[in-house]
Each structure stands twice: as C-alpha cells, then as structure tokens.
Scaffold this motif. Structure first.
Motif, mmCIF file in Angstrom:
data_model
loop_
_atom_site.group_PDB
_atom_site.id
_atom_site.type_symbol
_atom_site.label_atom_id
_atom_site.label_comp_id
_atom_site.label_asym_id
_atom_site.label_seq_id
_atom_site.Cartn_x
_atom_site.Cartn_y
_atom_site.Cartn_z
ATOM 1 N N LEU A 31 47.210 57.362 44.146
ATOM 2 C CA LEU A 31 48.223 57.565 45.170
ATOM 3 C C LEU A 31 49.574 57.858 44.534
ATOM 4 N N VAL A 32 50.467 58.357 45.370
ATOM 5 C CA VAL A 32 51.868 58.489 44.997
ATOM 6 C C VAL A 32 52.655 57.674 46.003
ATOM 7 N N HIS A 33 53.774 57.109 45.583
ATOM 8 C CA HIS A 33 54.535 56.261 46.494
ATOM 9 C C HIS A 33 55.964 56.758 46.613
ATOM 10 N N GLY A 34 56.510 56.564 47.784
ATOM 11 C CA GLY A 34 57.875 56.992 48.063
ATOM 12 C C GLY A 34 57.878 58.263 48.897
ATOM 13 N N MET A 35 58.922 58.404 49.679
ATOM 14 C CA MET A 35 59.029 59.542 50.591
ATOM 15 C C MET A 35 59.050 60.869 49.841
ATOM 16 N N ASP A 36 59.850 60.970 48.793
ATOM 17 C CA ASP A 36 59.950 62.236 48.056
ATOM 18 C C ASP A 36 58.631 62.603 47.382
ATOM 19 N N ALA A 37 57.979 61.627 46.761
ATOM 20 C CA ALA A 37 56.696 61.897 46.089
ATOM 21 C C ALA A 37 55.626 62.287 47.104
ATOM 22 N N LEU A 48 46.066 63.823 50.255
ATOM 23 C CA LEU A 48 45.019 64.054 51.253
ATOM 24 C C LEU A 48 45.230 63.256 52.529
ATOM 25 N N ALA A 49 46.020 62.170 52.465
ATOM 26 C CA ALA A 49 46.327 61.346 53.628
ATOM 27 C C ALA A 49 47.570 60.536 53.300
ATOM 28 N N VAL A 50 48.292 60.124 54.338
ATOM 29 C CA VAL A 50 49.543 59.386 54.145
ATOM 30 C C VAL A 50 49.566 58.145 55.012
ATOM 31 N N VAL A 51 50.038 57.051 54.427
ATOM 32 C CA VAL A 51 50.356 55.837 55.177
ATOM 33 C C VAL A 51 51.871 55.761 55.221
ATOM 34 N N LEU A 52 52.411 55.801 56.431
ATOM 35 C CA LEU A 52 53.853 55.743 56.651
ATOM 36 C C LEU A 52 54.178 54.394 57.277
ATOM 37 N N ALA A 53 55.061 53.642 56.668
ATOM 38 C CA ALA A 53 55.413 52.321 57.177
ATOM 39 C C ALA A 53 56.050 52.441 58.557
ATOM 40 N N ALA A 54 55.686 51.526 59.442
ATOM 41 C CA ALA A 54 56.167 51.563 60.823
ATOM 42 C C ALA A 54 57.671 51.353 60.927
ATOM 43 N N ASP A 55 58.263 50.661 59.957
ATOM 44 C CA ASP A 55 59.703 50.403 60.015
ATOM 45 C C ASP A 55 60.516 51.385 59.168
ATOM 46 N N GLY A 97 51.222 58.404 49.612
ATOM 47 C CA GLY A 97 50.340 59.558 49.710
ATOM 48 C C GLY A 97 49.095 59.314 48.884
ATOM 49 N N LEU A 98 47.947 59.320 49.529
ATOM 50 C CA LEU A 98 46.681 59.074 48.833
ATOM 51 C C LEU A 98 46.148 60.388 48.281
ATOM 52 N N THR A 99 45.856 60.395 46.984
ATOM 53 C CA THR A 99 45.422 61.621 46.310
ATOM 54 C C THR A 99 43.930 61.608 45.992
ATOM 55 N N ASN A 100 43.301 60.464 46.086
ATOM 56 C CA ASN A 100 41.868 60.338 45.814
ATOM 57 C C ASN A 100 41.117 60.473 47.140
ATOM 58 N N PRO A 101 40.107 61.356 47.226
ATOM 59 C CA PRO A 101 39.406 61.574 48.494
ATOM 60 C C PRO A 101 38.762 60.314 49.075
ATOM 61 N N SER A 102 38.163 59.483 48.243
ATOM 62 C CA SER A 102 37.507 58.272 48.747
ATOM 63 C C SER A 102 38.524 57.280 49.296
#
Length: 130
Positions: A31-37, A48-55, A97-102
């Motif tokens: 994964l990569v972390h942070g908005m810019d990354a 491949l997918a993103v987890v965006l914090a609710a706050d 941002g998750l970069t690994n498909p699994s």
C-alpha cells in the motif's frame, strides 16, 4: 473520551479485520499512505483500491474522490484517521491506496461488511436464512 474518539474495534469484527489487513499490507509494502501518495498511485495506475478515512477534511476528500470516480477505482469511506494511522504504525492517515490485488480485494470485502454487517454475517453462515 471526546466525541471524535471511537472505542477500539472489537476482536473478530469487520472493522478490526480491516485494520489488521491494513497493518499487514503496510508491512508487506502492499500500500501507499497519505493523500498525495494515493492520488499519485491512482493517476499512475498502481493503486487498485482506496480506504479514505471518514473524518478526512472535505477539502482533502474533494481532491481524491473525483479522481477515483473518473478512473473507476473502488474506494470506501470508513474508520478514522487515527485508526488508519495506528494500523500502519504512523500518525493520523487520511488515505491509503492498496497496490496489491489480494489486499485490495479483501479490503473492499471487509469494507462492504462494515457497511452491511447483517448481510456479511449471513453470508459467513452459508447464505441468508429464510
């Protein structure tokens, strides 16, 4: 405890499983972390997918969400910045941002279980009860 804090996720809950998965993905460099990354990874086709914090602030969200929708990248808005950061062993993190498909696939499954806990529970017991 103030109103912004949430109690720790219960063991065995989809929330706890998602946090654990993010920690594992971080250790595996999946994964990569942070908005810019996350934005750069989506633009480059690596995320491949993103987890965006609710706050996350609306200003920050508006920088990422339109890009995700334009590119067709799956994303979920859940957890808090502090929870995500703690799972990664970092300070508060707004986007992952998750970069690994699994990892990406499983994160989206767990996020769906967070949104619809009853459906996920029924599926885990072999389908819906009639």
């Amino acid at each position: 405890m103030n109103g912004a804090e949430r109690p720790p996720a219960r063991s065995g809950s989809p929330e706890r499983a998602l946090l654990d998965l993010l920690g594992l993905a971080a250790r595996a460099r999946g994964l990569v972390h942070g908005m810019d990354a996350a934005r750069k990874g989506v633009r480059d086709g690596e995320v491949l997918a993103v987890v965006l914090a609710a706050d996350t602030s609306p200003t920050q969200s508006h920088k990422l969400v339109p890009l995700l929708e334009a590119r067709g990248t799956p994303y979920v808005v859940c957890l808090t910045r502090e929870q995500v950061g703690a799972a990664l062993g970092r300070p508060a993190v707004s986007a992952v941002g998750l970069t690994n498909p699994s990892f990406a696939k499983r994160a989206m499954e767990l996020a769906a279980a967070l949104a619809h806990p009853r459906d996920a529970e029924e599926e885990s017991h072999g389908g819906k009860q009639h």
